[in-house]
Design an enzyme around this catalytic site. Structure first.
Site, PDB file in Angstrom:
ATOM      1  N   THR A  30      -6.319  -8.835  -0.050  1.00 29.10           N
ATOM      2  CA  THR A  30      -5.779  -7.552  -0.899  1.00 29.10           C
ATOM      3  C   THR A  30      -5.183  -6.463   0.037  1.00 29.10           C
ATOM      4  O   THR A  30      -6.069  -6.053   0.848  1.00 29.10           O
ATOM      5  CB  THR A  30      -6.723  -6.966  -1.838  1.00 29.10           C
ATOM      6  N   ASP A  84      -9.548  -1.787   6.990  1.00 29.06           N
ATOM      7  CA  ASP A  84      -9.489  -0.292   6.953  1.00 29.06           C
ATOM      8  C   ASP A  84      -9.718   0.019   8.431  1.00 29.06           C
ATOM      9  O   ASP A  84      -9.380   0.817   8.976  1.00 29.06           O
ATOM     10  CB  ASP A  84     -10.120   0.456   6.041  1.00 29.06           C
ATOM     11  N   LYS A  94     -14.007  -2.312   4.898  1.00 30.99           N
ATOM     12  CA  LYS A  94     -13.140  -2.889   3.995  1.00 30.99           C
ATOM     13  C   LYS A  94     -13.178  -2.031   2.686  1.00 30.99           C
ATOM     14  O   LYS A  94     -14.192  -1.676   2.574  1.00 30.99           O
ATOM     15  CB  LYS A  94     -13.100  -4.324   3.764  1.00 30.99           C
ATOM     16  N   GLU A 103     -13.611  -9.655  -2.386  1.00 33.50           N
ATOM     17  CA  GLU A 103     -13.196 -10.072  -0.682  1.00 33.50           C
ATOM     18  C   GLU A 103     -14.315 -10.765  -0.125  1.00 33.50           C
ATOM     19  O   GLU A 103     -14.275 -11.689   0.505  1.00 33.50           O
ATOM     20  CB  GLU A 103     -12.825  -8.753  -0.069  1.00 33.50           C
TER      21      GLU A 103
HETATM   22  C1  5RP Z   1      -8.998  -3.734   0.247  1.00 34.85           C
HETATM   23  C2  5RP Z   1      -9.066  -3.985   1.533  1.00 34.85           C
HETATM   24  C3  5RP Z   1      -7.733  -3.960   2.439  1.00 34.85           C
HETATM   25  O1  5RP Z   1      -7.914  -5.093   3.216  1.00 34.85           O
HETATM   26  C4  5RP Z   1      -7.931  -2.594   3.260  1.00 34.85           C
HETATM   27  O2  5RP Z   1      -8.160  -1.557   2.445  1.00 34.85           O
HETATM   28  C5  5RP Z   1      -6.584  -2.781   4.192  1.00 34.85           C
HETATM   29  O3  5RP Z   1      -5.503  -2.465   3.231  1.00 34.85           O
HETATM   30  P1  5RP Z   1      -4.181  -2.284   3.781  1.00 34.85           P
HETATM   31  O4  5RP Z   1      -3.630  -3.434   4.474  1.00 34.85           O
HETATM   32  O5  5RP Z   1      -3.289  -1.839   2.667  1.00 34.85           O
HETATM   33  O6  5RP Z   1      -4.315  -1.222   5.061  1.00 34.85           O
HETATM   34  O7  5RP Z   1     -10.360  -3.907   1.917  1.00 34.85           O
HETATM   35  O8  5RP Z   1     -10.187  -3.493  -0.734  1.00 34.85           O
END
Ligand code: 5RP
Length: 219
Positions: A30, A84, A94, A103
Site C-alpha cells: 500500500t 517509510d 511502515k 501488510e
Molecule cells: C503504508 C505503508 C507504506 O508502505 C509506507 O507508508 C510508504 O508509503 P509511500 O510509498 O507512500 O511513501 O507502510 O501503511
C-alpha cells in the site's frame, strides 16, 4: 501537490516488475510507491493478487486483477511494498498509510519481500519516522501511557480508522536500538494489535531509486 520523489518511485517500481512472473499470485502493499507499481501491472499476466489494504484492493479490481483471500492461497512467492524507513539490515518502519497490520500479515506469508524505496527512505538507525501502533479503540489511553513509559511520544491519528476498525498511535521518539526487541515489546502491550516496526518481517531485497538509477540490495 506534486510529489518530488515520483520519478524515483516510478523507477523503483519498474525494477520491481522484473521480480514478478506471469501466473503469479502477488502480494501487493500500500502507498504511493506501490501505486506506481500498480500502474505497471497490466504488463504482467498475474493469476491474481492478495492485497494489504482496501485501497489497493479497489485499484487492482479496477484493473481487472482477481483478488484472492489470503486464507485460500497458502504461501506467496512474492510480496512487494514500500516503506517509510529502511535500515542497513532490511528492518523497516511502515504504516505511514495505516495499513501496517494487513501488510505484516501478507508479508509473513511471502517467501520474498521486495521493498521499493526512493533515496529519502534509507537510514542508519530507524526512528525519525514515528512508529505507528495499531490499537483496539478501548485500549487507546492505556496503550498511550505504556508507550510513554517506554520513552515514546504517542500521537493519536485523529479521524483515521484502520481496515480492521482500530485506531493508530503514531509514536515519536522511541529509541530503536534493537528493532526486533522493540517490535516484540510493543506487541506485548495489552490492546496493541500490531506495530509498524518490520523486523520480524524485514525486507529480503531493497530496490533503492536515486538520481543515478536503482540499486538492488539483498539482505
Ligand atoms: C503504508 C505503508 C507504506 O508502505 C509506507 O507508508 C510508504 O508509503 P509511500 O510509498 O507512500 O511513501 O507502510 O501503511
Amino acid at each position: 501537490m506534486s510529489d518530488p520523489k515520483l520519478a524515483q518511485k516510478q523507477a523503483a517500481a519498474k525494477s520491481a516488475l522484473t521480480y514478478i512472473d506471469d501466473g503469479m499470485i502477488l502480494g501487493v502493499g500500500t502507498g504511493s510507491t506501490v501505486n506506481c507499481l500498480i500502474e505497471l501491472l497490466p504488463q504482467v499476466r498475474l493469476k491474481g493478487a492478495v492485497t494489504s489494504s482496501q485501497v489497493t484492493e479497489d485499484k487492482l479490481r479496477a484493473l481487472g486483477i482477481e483478488i484472492f483471500d489470503l486464507n485460500t492461497v497458502g504461501e506467496l512467492d512474492l510480496y512487494v511494498d514500500g516503506a517509510d524507513e529502511i535500515d542497513p539490515h532490511g528492518n523497516m518502519i511502515k504504516g505511514g498509510g495505516g495499513a501496517l497490520t494487513r501488510e505484516k500479515i501478507v508479508a509473513a506469508c511471502a517467501k520474498t519481500f521486495v521493498c521499493m524505496v526512493d533515496d529519502s527512505k534509507t537510514v542508519e538507525k530507524l526512528g525519525k519516522f514515528p512508529v505507528a501502533v495499531e490499537v483496539l479503540p478501548q485500549a487507546r489511553s492505556y496503550v498511550a501511557r505504556e508507550l510513554v513509559k517506554l520513552g515514546g511520544d504517542p500521537v493519536y491519528r485523529e479521524g483515521f480508522v484502520t481496515d480492521y476498525g482500530n485506531v493508530i498511535l503514531d509514536t515519536y521518539d522511541l529509541d530503536i536500538k534493537n528493532p526486533s526487541e522493540l517490535e516484540k515489546t510493543l506487541n506485548n502491550i495489552v490492546g496493541v494489535v500490531c506495530n509498524g516496526i518490520f523486523a520480524s518481517q524485514s525486507a529480503h531485497i531493497m530496490l533503492k531509486a536515486g538520481n543515478d538509477g536503482v540499486i538492488t540490495v539483498k539482505f
